[in-house]
Design a protein around this motif. Structure first.
Motif, PDB file in Angstrom:
ATOM      1  N   ILE A   1      42.384  28.090  27.680  1.00 60.03           N
ATOM      2  CA  ILE A   1      43.301  27.744  28.774  1.00 60.03           C
ATOM      3  C   ILE A   1      43.946  28.974  29.417  1.00 60.03           C
ATOM      4  CG2 ILE A   1      43.817  25.485  27.783  1.00 60.03           C
ATOM      5  CD1 ILE A   1      46.513  26.619  26.863  1.00 60.03           C
ATOM      6  N   ALA A   2      43.710  30.161  28.835  1.00 56.56           N
ATOM      7  CA  ALA A   2      44.274  31.377  29.436  1.00 56.56           C
ATOM      8  C   ALA A   2      43.640  31.604  30.803  1.00 56.56           C
ATOM      9  CB  ALA A   2      44.000  32.574  28.525  1.00 56.56           C
ATOM     10  N   PRO A   3      44.420  32.098  31.771  1.00 57.46           N
ATOM     11  CA  PRO A   3      43.845  32.355  33.104  1.00 57.46           C
ATOM     12  C   PRO A   3      42.754  33.417  33.023  1.00 57.46           C
ATOM     13  CG  PRO A   3      46.056  33.293  32.938  1.00 57.46           C
ATOM     14  CD  PRO A   3      45.832  32.480  31.705  1.00 57.46           C
ATOM     15  N   PRO A   4      41.733  33.286  33.834  1.00 58.72           N
ATOM     16  CA  PRO A   4      40.621  34.250  33.775  1.00 58.72           C
ATOM     17  C   PRO A   4      41.057  35.631  34.250  1.00 58.72           C
ATOM     18  CG  PRO A   4      40.378  32.821  35.682  1.00 58.72           C
ATOM     19  CD  PRO A   4      41.533  32.294  34.896  1.00 58.72           C
ATOM     20  N   GLU A   5      40.322  36.625  33.812  1.00 58.33           N
ATOM     21  CA  GLU A   5      40.599  37.994  34.253  1.00 58.33           C
ATOM     22  C   GLU A   5      40.292  38.112  35.738  1.00 58.33           C
ATOM     23  OE1 GLU A   5      41.919  40.564  32.518  1.00 58.33           O
ATOM     24  OE2 GLU A   5      42.225  39.116  30.927  1.00 58.33           O
ATOM     25  N   ARG A   6      41.113  38.865  36.418  1.00 59.87           N
ATOM     26  CA  ARG A   6      40.934  39.063  37.849  1.00 59.87           C
ATOM     27  C   ARG A   6      40.498  40.501  38.087  1.00 59.87           C
ATOM     28  NH1 ARG A   6      44.431  40.563  41.956  1.00 59.87           N
ATOM     29  NH2 ARG A   6      46.100  40.781  40.464  1.00 59.87           N
ATOM     30  N   PRO A   7      39.314  40.685  38.670  1.00 62.55           N
ATOM     31  CA  PRO A   7      38.871  42.067  38.908  1.00 62.55           C
ATOM     32  C   PRO A   7      39.785  42.740  39.923  1.00 62.55           C
ATOM     33  CG  PRO A   7      37.401  40.508  39.982  1.00 62.55           C
ATOM     34  CD  PRO A   7      38.351  39.701  39.157  1.00 62.55           C
ATOM     35  N   PRO A   8      39.956  44.052  39.803  1.00 58.82           N
ATOM     36  CA  PRO A   8      40.840  44.753  40.740  1.00 58.82           C
ATOM     37  C   PRO A   8      40.275  44.714  42.158  1.00 58.82           C
ATOM     38  CG  PRO A   8      39.616  46.320  39.403  1.00 58.82           C
ATOM     39  CD  PRO A   8      39.337  44.958  38.841  1.00 58.82           C
ATOM     40  N   LEU A   9      41.178  44.652  43.122  1.00 64.83           N
ATOM     41  CA  LEU A   9      40.765  44.652  44.522  1.00 64.83           C
ATOM     42  C   LEU A   9      40.177  46.005  44.891  1.00 64.83           C
ATOM     43  CD1 LEU A   9      43.818  42.859  46.147  1.00 64.83           C
ATOM     44  CD2 LEU A   9      41.505  41.971  45.961  1.00 64.83           C
ATOM     45  N   PRO A  10      39.223  46.024  45.805  1.00 69.76           N
ATOM     46  CA  PRO A  10      38.691  47.320  46.242  1.00 69.76           C
ATOM     47  C   PRO A  10      39.782  48.147  46.907  1.00 69.76           C
ATOM     48  CG  PRO A  10      37.415  45.480  47.154  1.00 69.76           C
ATOM     49  CD  PRO A  10      38.575  44.896  46.455  1.00 69.76           C
ATOM     50  N   ASP A  11      39.723  49.436  46.703  1.00 72.32           N
ATOM     51  CA  ASP A  11      40.738  50.341  47.243  1.00 72.32           C
ATOM     52  C   ASP A  11      40.297  50.828  48.624  1.00 72.32           C
ATOM     53  OD1 ASP A  11      42.943  51.909  47.515  1.00 72.32           O
ATOM     54  OD2 ASP A  11      42.160  53.566  46.310  1.00 72.32           O
ATOM     55  N   PHE A  12      40.562  49.999  49.647  1.00 72.46           N
ATOM     56  CA  PHE A  12      40.219  50.376  51.009  1.00 72.46           C
ATOM     57  C   PHE A  12      41.322  51.266  51.576  1.00 72.46           C
ATOM     58  CE2 PHE A  12      38.046  46.124  50.821  1.00 72.46           C
ATOM     59  CZ  PHE A  12      36.756  46.650  50.784  1.00 72.46           C
TER      60      PHE A  12
END
Length: 200
Positions: free
Chosen positions: A52-63
């Motif tokens: 039930i833990a929230p999924p890992e969120r990949p880091p946003l691209p560094d634009f």
């Protein structure tokens, strides 16, 4: 590789959620609720917590931010200016080009105008397109067509097309400047309303 994945899992939300639920299972064990099946309860709660833990969120691209994009456009504008200085244009087209580059210079000049422009991604795109594509393409096409016109006179003069193109680009830049002015006008009006409301 396997070690980094293992360390990554230890720091993951799933492991943290599972560990928290597993600790709750140990608390149930010590209070006597879990009974002789405590290992199953602890492991089961760990699994539930991990699920039930929230999924890992990949880091946003560094634009690059719009300010950095404007800096890049300024650099390209300087290179464009060096190119235009080497091109021989008819007086009418040269005058239109001078007006256009003057307006582009004012819009790209570091300061408060550029700060407003940096908040308008569409405006940054418009300037970038004019500097990197539209102006050099218009001038380069004129230079090539002028050579062809010398070989086959009597065709539609290429300077007429160049003047029309530069006029359209000037109008587009003026619209952008007008939109930035409207942004500032709305900001000023909003501040006036704020002060009037505060005075009541």
């Amino acid at each position: 590789m396997a070690t980094s994945r293992f360390v990554g899992y230890l720091e993951s939300r799933k492991n943290i959620g599972g560990s928290a639920a597993g600790l709750a299972g140990l608390v149930l064990t010590f209070t006597g609720v879990a009974g002789p099946y405590w290992p199953v309860v602890v492991v089961g709660l760990y699994g539930v917590g991990a699920l039930i833990a929230p999924p890992e969120r990949p880091p946003l691209p560094d634009f690059p931010d719009p300010s950095a994009q404007l800096d890049a456009v300024r650099g390209d504008f300087e290179r464009l200016g060096a190119y235009l200085a080497e091109v021989d244009l008819p007086p009418a087209a040269a005058g239109r080009l001078s007006e256009l580059t003057g307006l582009l210079t004012a819009l790209l000049e570091p300061g408060w105008v550029a700060e407003i422009l940096a908040q308008d991604s569409e405006g940054v795109h418009t300037l970038s397109r004019a500097v990197r594509q539209d102006v050099p393409e218009a001038v380069d096409t004129f230079v090539r067509m002028r050579w062809w016109t010398r070989l086959a006179p009597g065709q539609d003069p290429p300077e007429r097309h160049l003047e029309r193109q530069l006029t359209l680009l000037q109008e587009e830049a003026e619209q952008l400047a007008g939109a930035l002015r409207e942004t500032e006008a709305r900001r000023q009006e909003a501040h006036t309303r704020y002060l009037e409301d505060r005075a009541q």
